[in-house]
Design an enzyme around this catalytic site. Structure first.
Site, mmCIF file in Angstrom:
data_model
loop_
_atom_site.group_PDB
_atom_site.id
_atom_site.type_symbol
_atom_site.label_atom_id
_atom_site.label_comp_id
_atom_site.label_asym_id
_atom_site.label_seq_id
_atom_site.Cartn_x
_atom_site.Cartn_y
_atom_site.Cartn_z
ATOM 1 N N LYS A 53 0.706 -1.144 0.001
ATOM 2 C CA LYS A 53 0.061 0.083 -0.179
ATOM 3 C C LYS A 53 0.956 1.218 -0.045
ATOM 4 C CE LYS A 53 -4.062 -2.306 2.434
ATOM 5 N NZ LYS A 53 -4.553 -2.689 3.519
ATOM 6 N N GLN A 97 -4.394 -1.036 9.752
ATOM 7 C CA GLN A 97 -4.150 -2.254 9.235
ATOM 8 C C GLN A 97 -5.053 -3.540 10.204
ATOM 9 O OE1 GLN A 97 -3.146 -3.073 5.765
ATOM 10 N NE2 GLN A 97 -3.788 -5.389 6.384
ATOM 11 N N ASP A 120 -10.885 3.286 4.228
ATOM 12 C CA ASP A 120 -11.331 2.067 4.323
ATOM 13 C C ASP A 120 -12.723 1.982 4.000
ATOM 14 O OD1 ASP A 120 -9.295 0.255 3.696
ATOM 15 O OD2 ASP A 120 -8.692 0.102 5.898
#
Ligand code: NAD
Length: 294
Positions: A53, A97, A120
């Site tokens: 990422k 994460q 997200d």
């Protein structure tokens, strides 16, 4: 033989477009978009995802601020960091994460992220906006990536029977909401307690599988001409990476299928970049990113 839905090349094309876009902002004298990435602990798979990422951010010109916290970080310490990042005008997006260590409540952490910085798209406000068809929310990255891929390959979803296997908050459920948003498709969601999985999958014109079990879907469980989107990522004992479907045999029957690796994974990362730049654009007084329109 199925068309192979090449998420890797499409994601690269999107990244090249985003890179140009960011260069334009810099030429205008604006700052770079910025994404804060938080990793708690040393889970090897999470470390690989985070590295990927961050490399993609760097490629397109997004400043990624990395907070690598130790496994024994307390929930309070993590909440304090999120609070600081929420209040930092120069941070556009915040990514925590997952999975988090078991002593930290994932839902409390997600709830603490400012929904406007929730790249997200996991915050209940963003999921709620998606569920109620409001266009100003943030769409979770994997469903958005799949959506962009379906549009790119001109896969018609109108009046189609879509079957989603896997009902997680990050893939299955938001994916179903996307198909329902404009009442495009008829959606069935299957999960671990579905009585007869094959009965449902055989009915699918578009089949999305997000479970995490190699070979869960075999060729006899799908009908001729189906479009198969395989979200699963499984590492076999021999080190090979596979999805949830029997790719080799299903590709003889399907009209289109995503490979693993090189299908949904790269599109998920591309969507993270799109969401970050979309948040940035709105902060700078532009419209949300066109690729987030569904
Ligand atoms: P999860 O573990 O949160 O949820 C799994 C879902 O599968 C649950 O709804 C469960 O009920 C269902 N399930 C379990 N066994 C089943 C069975 N036998 N039949 C039908 N349904 C069953 O998973 P998740 O986080 O959504 O991830 C699913 C898979 O997708 C994993 O392999 C994960 O690594 C992968 N993933 C890939 C990407 C990507 O970008 N490619 C993104 C997210 C997740």
């Amino acid at each position: 033989m199925a068309v192979i839905l090449d998420g890797k090349s499409l994601a690269q094309k999107i990244k090249d477009q985003l890179k140009q876009e960011v260069e334009e902002y810099i030429k205008k004298g604006l700052r770079k978009p910025a994404l804060a990435v938080i990793l708690v602990g040393n889970d090897p798979a999470s470390e690989v995802y985070v590295r990927n990422k961050r490399e993609s951010c760097s490629y397109v010109g997004i400043n990624s601020l990395f907070f690598h916290l130790s496994e024994d970080t307390t929930q309070e310490e993590l909440l304090e960091l999120i609070g600081k990042l929420n209040g930092d005008e120069d941070v556009d997006g915040i990514l925590v994460q997952l999975p988090l260590p078991s002593h930290i409540s994932t839902s409390e952490i997600i709830d603490a992220i400012n929904p406007k910085k929730d790249v997200d798209g996991f915050h209940p406000i963003n999921i709620g906006k998606l569920a109620t068809g409001q266009d100003d929310g943030i769409i979770p990255c994997t469903p958005l990536g799949i959506w962009i891929m379906l549009k790119h390959y001109k896969i018609d979803i109108l009046k189609k029977d879509v079957v989603i296997v896997g009902a997680s908050n990050i893939v299955g459920k938001p994916m179903s909401l996307l198909f329902l948003k404009n009442e495009d498709s008829t959606v069935t969601i299957c999960h671990r307690n579905t009585k007869d999985l094959a009965k449902h999958t055989k009915n699918a014109e578009i089949l999305i599988v997000a479970v995490g079990k190699p070979n869960l879907i075999t060729a006899d469980m799908v009908k001729e001409g189906v479009v198969v989107i395989d979200v699963g990522i499984n590492r076999l004992e021999n080190g090979k990476l596979v999805g949830d479907t029997d790719f080799e045999n299903i590709k003889e029957k399907a009209s289109a299928i995503t490979p693993v690796p090189g299908g949904v994974g790269p599109m998920t990362v591309a969507s993270l970049l799109i969401n970050t730049i979309s948040i940035y654009r709105q902060k700078m007084g532009f419209s949300k990113h066109p690729l987030t329109e569904v």
